[in-house]
Design an enzyme around this catalytic site. Structure first.
Site, PDB file in Angstrom:
ATOM      1  N   ARG A  70      34.389  -6.457 -22.638  1.00 15.87           N
ATOM      2  CA  ARG A  70      34.914  -7.038 -21.508  1.00 15.87           C
ATOM      3  C   ARG A  70      34.191  -7.987 -20.703  1.00 15.87           C
ATOM      4  O   ARG A  70      34.603  -8.622 -19.984  1.00 15.87           O
ATOM      5  CB  ARG A  70      34.834  -5.731 -20.586  1.00 15.87           C
TER       6      ARG A  70
ATOM      7  N   THR B 240      44.251  -5.982 -18.550  1.00 16.67           N
ATOM      8  CA  THR B 240      43.607  -4.911 -19.060  1.00 16.67           C
ATOM      9  C   THR B 240      43.141  -5.136 -20.607  1.00 16.67           C
ATOM     10  O   THR B 240      44.014  -5.809 -21.261  1.00 16.67           O
ATOM     11  CB  THR B 240      43.944  -3.409 -19.192  1.00 16.67           C
ATOM     12  N   ILE B 241      41.652  -5.124 -21.043  1.00 14.13           N
ATOM     13  CA  ILE B 241      41.650  -5.494 -22.492  1.00 14.13           C
ATOM     14  C   ILE B 241      42.376  -4.559 -23.307  1.00 14.13           C
ATOM     15  O   ILE B 241      42.605  -4.735 -24.579  1.00 14.13           O
ATOM     16  CB  ILE B 241      40.062  -5.462 -22.765  1.00 14.13           C
ATOM     17  N   ASP B 242      42.758  -3.368 -22.739  1.00 17.88           N
ATOM     18  CA  ASP B 242      43.250  -2.067 -23.746  1.00 17.88           C
ATOM     19  C   ASP B 242      44.802  -2.721 -24.108  1.00 17.88           C
ATOM     20  O   ASP B 242      45.447  -2.233 -24.880  1.00 17.88           O
ATOM     21  CB  ASP B 242      43.315  -0.772 -22.993  1.00 17.88           C
TER      22      ASP B 242
ATOM     23  N   THR C 223      45.953  -0.044 -10.835  1.00 20.72           N
ATOM     24  CA  THR C 223      46.255  -0.862  -9.716  1.00 20.72           C
ATOM     25  C   THR C 223      47.646  -1.221  -9.201  1.00 20.72           C
ATOM     26  O   THR C 223      47.996  -1.151  -8.235  1.00 20.72           O
ATOM     27  CB  THR C 223      45.586  -2.330 -10.304  1.00 20.72           C
TER      28      THR C 223
ATOM     29  N   MET D  68      36.946   0.009 -27.539  1.00 24.64           N
ATOM     30  CA  MET D  68      37.518   0.636 -26.624  1.00 24.64           C
ATOM     31  C   MET D  68      38.946   0.809 -26.570  1.00 24.64           C
ATOM     32  O   MET D  68      39.484   0.472 -27.696  1.00 24.64           O
ATOM     33  CB  MET D  68      37.358  -0.435 -25.244  1.00 24.64           C
TER      34      MET D  68
HETATM   35  O1  F6P Z   1      40.628   0.009 -19.287  1.00 26.80           O
HETATM   36  C1  F6P Z   1      39.763  -0.691 -19.951  1.00 26.80           C
HETATM   37  C2  F6P Z   1      38.587   0.208 -20.617  1.00 26.80           C
HETATM   38  O2  F6P Z   1      37.731  -0.882 -21.035  1.00 26.80           O
HETATM   39  C3  F6P Z   1      38.673   1.474 -21.494  1.00 26.80           C
HETATM   40  O3  F6P Z   1      39.047   1.120 -22.526  1.00 26.80           O
HETATM   41  C4  F6P Z   1      37.471   2.348 -21.142  1.00 26.80           C
HETATM   42  O4  F6P Z   1      37.525   3.341 -21.379  1.00 26.80           O
HETATM   43  C5  F6P Z   1      36.889   1.873 -19.637  1.00 26.80           C
HETATM   44  O5  F6P Z   1      37.739   0.630 -19.374  1.00 26.80           O
HETATM   45  C6  F6P Z   1      35.676   1.864 -19.508  1.00 26.80           C
HETATM   46  O6  F6P Z   1      35.597   1.470 -18.194  1.00 26.80           O
HETATM   47  P1  F6P Z   1      34.221   1.688 -16.956  1.00 26.80           P
HETATM   48  O7  F6P Z   1      33.108   1.729 -17.944  1.00 26.80           O
HETATM   49  O8  F6P Z   1      34.185   0.651 -16.080  1.00 26.80           O
HETATM   50  O9  F6P Z   1      34.507   3.096 -16.451  1.00 26.80           O
END
Ligand code: F6P
Length: 357
Positions: A282, A139-141, A119, A183
């Protein structure tokens, strides 16, 4: 296009959702109205600026009760039309130029872009084309560079830690090995923090490739010492030494947890079960920490627009909210340093990262 003489701020959410998106939107609307701005919520991320354009006016009444709600009221788009910019496209075809045209035609004094690295990369391109953008890190990451923390991470950490706590009691009851896949596409922040907070025996992350035999050794050693169960937390993007990440389909990561489970069963001959936590990390209500961080970010982003500070992202640095150039957040990720104090702390407690025999 503006109603009356009020200046107008746009806000959008883009990329994967994270707990706290709605809390940022709420803070933007409330802080903006306090400063005399009206707010336009752009729907489906940057896509809402293309074609028919999808947006709605947001007032204080629209954001009532929004603070604890998960997801995003503005909806989001993961990829859409905004791939790497192709400068050869005409102004009628280039989604970036079309989006900038929309921003001007909608008379936005500022556009607040809430999202992760993808983004903020789009936001930076728009800024270079003259759009008044301000980023908010999500981001949760927790892998976005330029900020100590992204909102969403704390909630994901809470979910992952709770899962580890629950796995402990069932693992102990059955003398099993439990593998929890969390994740973390390119970075191991969720795995590292939840592994430490939950007291797992192994933490496997993308930044430290592992040897599956070494992980099995640790389980056997525990067994010899009388610990009849073990918990392994693994980030979805972790990989064995000399190997690659595992994918399920369409470039989506997945499978590493089950692979490790199969290997553990074979190598240790212990009954093994695998849990893939997935999007539970998430969804749902943001933690108090994330509500607070999101609220601070939203108010700070409005402040930046009011002061004409564009091409920047609000960020947390040493507990203070600041702004940093968008370029600092783009092009690379904030990864776990293999020699950071958190990793050393885990090692000191006997946690294995699968990189030593
Ligand atoms: O970027 C955050 C995240 O949770 C990653 O860890 C994960 O790989 C991805 O999103 C999965 O996102 P989606 O299922 O929306 O493609």
């Amino acid at each position: 296009m503006t109603t009356g003489k009020r200046k107008r701020i746009g806000v959008l959410t883009s990329g994967g959702d994270a707990p706290g998106l709605n809390a940022v939107i709420r803070a933007v609307v409330k802080a903006a109205s306090g400063r005399g701005f009206e707010v336009l919520g752009i729907e489906y991320g940057f896509e809402g600026l293309l074609g028919e354009r999808t947006y709605r006016m947001l007032t204080n009444a629209d954001v009532q009760g929004l603070l604890p709600r998960g997801g995003t009221m503005l909806r989001t788009t993961n990829k859409g039309h905004f791939g790497p910019r192709n400068a050869a496209l005409s102004s009628e075809e280039d989604p970036y130029q079309l989006a900038v045209k929309s921003i001007h035609e909608l008379d936005l004094s500022g556009l607040i872009t809430i999202g992760g690295e993808g983004t903020q990369r789009i936001a930076l391109e728009l800024y270079k084309l003259g759009a008044p953008v301000v980023g908010v890190p999500k981001t949760i990451d927790n892998d976005l560079a330029g900020t100590d923390r992204t909102f969403g991470f704390d909630t994901a950490l809470q979910v992952a830690t709770d899962a580890i706590d629950r796995l402990h009691t069932t693992a102990a009851s059955h003398n099993r090995v439990m593998v929890l896949e969390v994740m973390g596409r390119h970075t191991g922040w969720i795995a590292l923090h939840s592994g430490l907070a939950g007291g797992t025996d192994a933490i496997l992350i993308p930044e430290i490739p592992f040897n599956i035999e070494y992980v099995a050794n640790r389980i056997r050693e525990r067994e010899q010492r009388g610990s009849t169960f073990s918990i392994i937390v693994v980030a979805e993007g972790a990989r064995p030494m000399g190997g690659t990440e595992m994918y399920i389909a369409d470039g989506r990561l997945g499978g590493i947890g089950h692979w490790i489970g199969d290997q553990m069963q074979k190598l240790t001959e212990k009954d093994t079960r695998v849990v893939v936590l997935g999007h539970l990390q998430r969804g749902g209500s943001p933690s108090p920490y994330d509500r607070l961080l999101s609220t601070r970010y939203g108010a700070a982003a409005v402040n930046a627009v009011a002061h004409g500070v564009f091409g920047e992202m609000v960020a947390l640095r040493a507990e203070e909210i600041v702004t940093v150039p968008l370029a600092e957040a783009c092009g690379h990720l904030k990864t776990v340093r293999p020699h950071s104090d958190l990793v050393l702390c885990a090692r000191a407690l006997g946690v294995t990262f699968g990189d030593e025999p």
